[in-house]
Design a protein around this motif. Structure first.
Motif, short mmCIF file in Angstrom:
data_model
loop_
_atom_site.label_atom_id
_atom_site.label_comp_id
_atom_site.label_asym_id
_atom_site.label_seq_id
_atom_site.Cartn_x
_atom_site.Cartn_y
_atom_site.Cartn_z
N LYS A 1 36.02 37.33 41.34
CA LYS A 1 35.58 38.66 40.90
C LYS A 1 35.46 39.61 42.08
CE LYS A 1 33.11 37.11 36.75
NZ LYS A 1 31.78 36.96 36.10
N THR B 1 46.39 37.36 37.45
CA THR B 1 45.72 36.06 37.52
C THR B 1 46.51 35.08 36.68
OG1 THR B 1 43.56 37.13 37.76
CG2 THR B 1 43.57 34.81 37.09
N MET C 1 38.90 40.86 42.80
CA MET C 1 39.39 41.79 41.78
C MET C 1 38.82 43.20 41.96
SD MET C 1 39.15 39.43 38.35
CE MET C 1 40.03 37.87 38.19
N ARG D 1 47.96 42.18 41.31
CA ARG D 1 46.79 42.30 40.43
C ARG D 1 46.98 41.48 39.15
NH1 ARG D 1 43.70 46.17 42.83
NH2 ARG D 1 42.28 46.42 41.05
#
Length: 429
Positions: A132, A204, A135, A202
């Motif tokens: 996180k 996952t 991100m 960007r």
């Protein structure tokens, strides 16, 4: 490109260094101070303790001229040598901050499968927190979440599978989830894909194999690969399973890294599964099955050696400390009188009692050093030196001991050999 790879001496990190070097990238390998052996496929070594790198200034000197970062550093469970929060959160947050400040846009981050669905331990909780944090950064980040990673190089669970494959009776634990094991080569290939300037960012992705297997099926596949017949299966009672994990935790408190620790028990209940379709859709990389990967590289005699030695190693590193510590305790207690008699026969006079006590203390210290992983190598060298001293001193002062039926001096030789074996198999990766 010049690529900084953290955790470069680990299972995944070392493979990625080799893969990227093959593609012509220049590698800066970030390793823990004093790490050995170092990857050959590197241009520069950057020594840094990630857990203690609390601010971006710790990383800035290592990012000069770097075009991309591949973060492979990870810790499975807290122990005196490792901190999950320090490595997965504090140290990596400082790295991501430094990348922003130094305009290192591309960051490929190795995480773990399933942590977004469950956080059963400090490992998965801190891994998710690190994801996180990345991100939130203004970076071209890629987060890869592999399942259990298997390959020719082995460490942790991948080594455990081979060790279990060598047992004629396979102990199976209840409460273990399914696995979609992923090949190390596929992980390295994926990292190489995302370092291409035109690769998406960007994103996952879960890196999972194409088939769901139980732990027993994974072990059985390795056993067939090693050329051995199927093993009989034995289900461990719950109390023995719990004891195994507690012993693993105790070994971890001494600085060792056994795969069977309480973190493994918590995480393995959920298994390691995912959907590889997005991974293949984005990269075009079809994940290999375990059996297909093993068929491509026939097992060697060295592979069989490793499998058979796997569970002998912990036995050796339990027996040797117990041997030395028990010898010292006996010399200070029930065997003190006999030790004094030997010293008198050797003509040591007033030095008899101090000699017995000094020898006993030396034995205990050697045993404790072997048991504690950071000092194990020094403990083994000390044990060898002490054994040689006992042989030389005994030969000079009490040569008749060579002729005694129980062979007190003769038996030192196989003990010496066992210590040399322990030195040979001490390294974990």
């Amino acid at each position: 490109m010049k690529v900084l790879v953290t955790g470069a001496t680990g299972l995944i990190g070392s493979a990625i260094c080799a893969r990227l070097s093959k593609d012509g990238h220049e590698i800066v390998a970030a390793v823990r101070p004093g790490s050995r052996p170092l990857p050959m496929a590197v241009g520069r070594i950057a020594e840094i303790d990630v857990a203690k790198a609390a601010g971006p200034e710790a990383w800035v000197p290592h990012l000069k001229g770097v075009d991309a970062v591949v973060n492979c550093v990870g810790v499975f469970q807290d122990n005196p040598r490792d901190s999950t929060r320090g490595v997965h959160v504090t140290g990596t947050a400082a790295l991501f901050d430094a990348c922003e400040k130094q305009d290192v846009r591309r960051v490929v981050h190795i995480s773990a499968i399933g942590i977004n669905r469950h956080q059963a331990s400090a490992f998965s909780r801190t891994k998710l927190e690190g994801d996180k944090l990345l991100m939130e950064r203004d970076l071209d980040w890629v987060i890869l979440r592999p399942s259990v990673v298997l390959g020719r190089a082995i460490f942790g669970a991948s080594a455990l599978f081979r060790g279990l494959a060598a047992l004629p009776v396979l102990p199976v634990m209840r409460g273990t989830g399914p696995l979609q094991v992923v090949q190390l080569d596929d992980v390295s290939e994926t990292v190489a894909f995302f370092l291409d300037p035109g690769a998406p960012a960007r994103v996952t992705l879960e890196l999972a194999g194409p088939e769901r297997l139980s732990m027993g099926e994974v072990v059985a596949t390795y056993r067939r690969w090693l050329g051995w017949p199927p093993a009989r299966v034995f289900t461990l009672p719950d109390w023995l399973t719990a004891l195994t994990y507690r012993l693993g935790d105790f070994a971890g408190s001494l600085g060792w890294r056994p795969p069977m620790r309480s973190t493994a028990r918590k995480e393995i209940a959920h298994g390691a599964v995912g959907d590889p379709s997005q991974w293949t859709g984005v990269t075009g990389i079809p994940p290999q099955s375990l059996s297909a990967a093993l068929k491509a590289r026939p097992a060697s005699v060295q592979e069989r050696w490793f499998a058979k030695l796997y569970f002998l190693k912990p036995v050796i590193f339990v027996v040797l400390p117990v041997f030395w510590i028990a010898t010292g305790i006996v010399s200070l207690s029930t065997g003190f009188g006999e030790g004094m008699e030997l010293m008198r026969r050797a003509g040591t006079g007033l030095l008899a009692a101090p000699g017995v006590v000094a020898g006993a203390i030396a034995d205990i210290l050697v045993g404790l050093a072997i048991a504690w992983r950071p000092a194990a190598r020094y403990g083994l060298y000390g044990a060898i030196a002490l054994s040689v001293f006992y042989i030389v001193a005994g030969t000079i002062l009490l040569p008749e001991l060579w002729n005694e039926p129980l062979g007190p001096l003769m038996k030192i030789w196989p003990i010496l050999v066992l210590h040399l074996v322990a030195l040979g198999i001490l390294e974990e990766r």
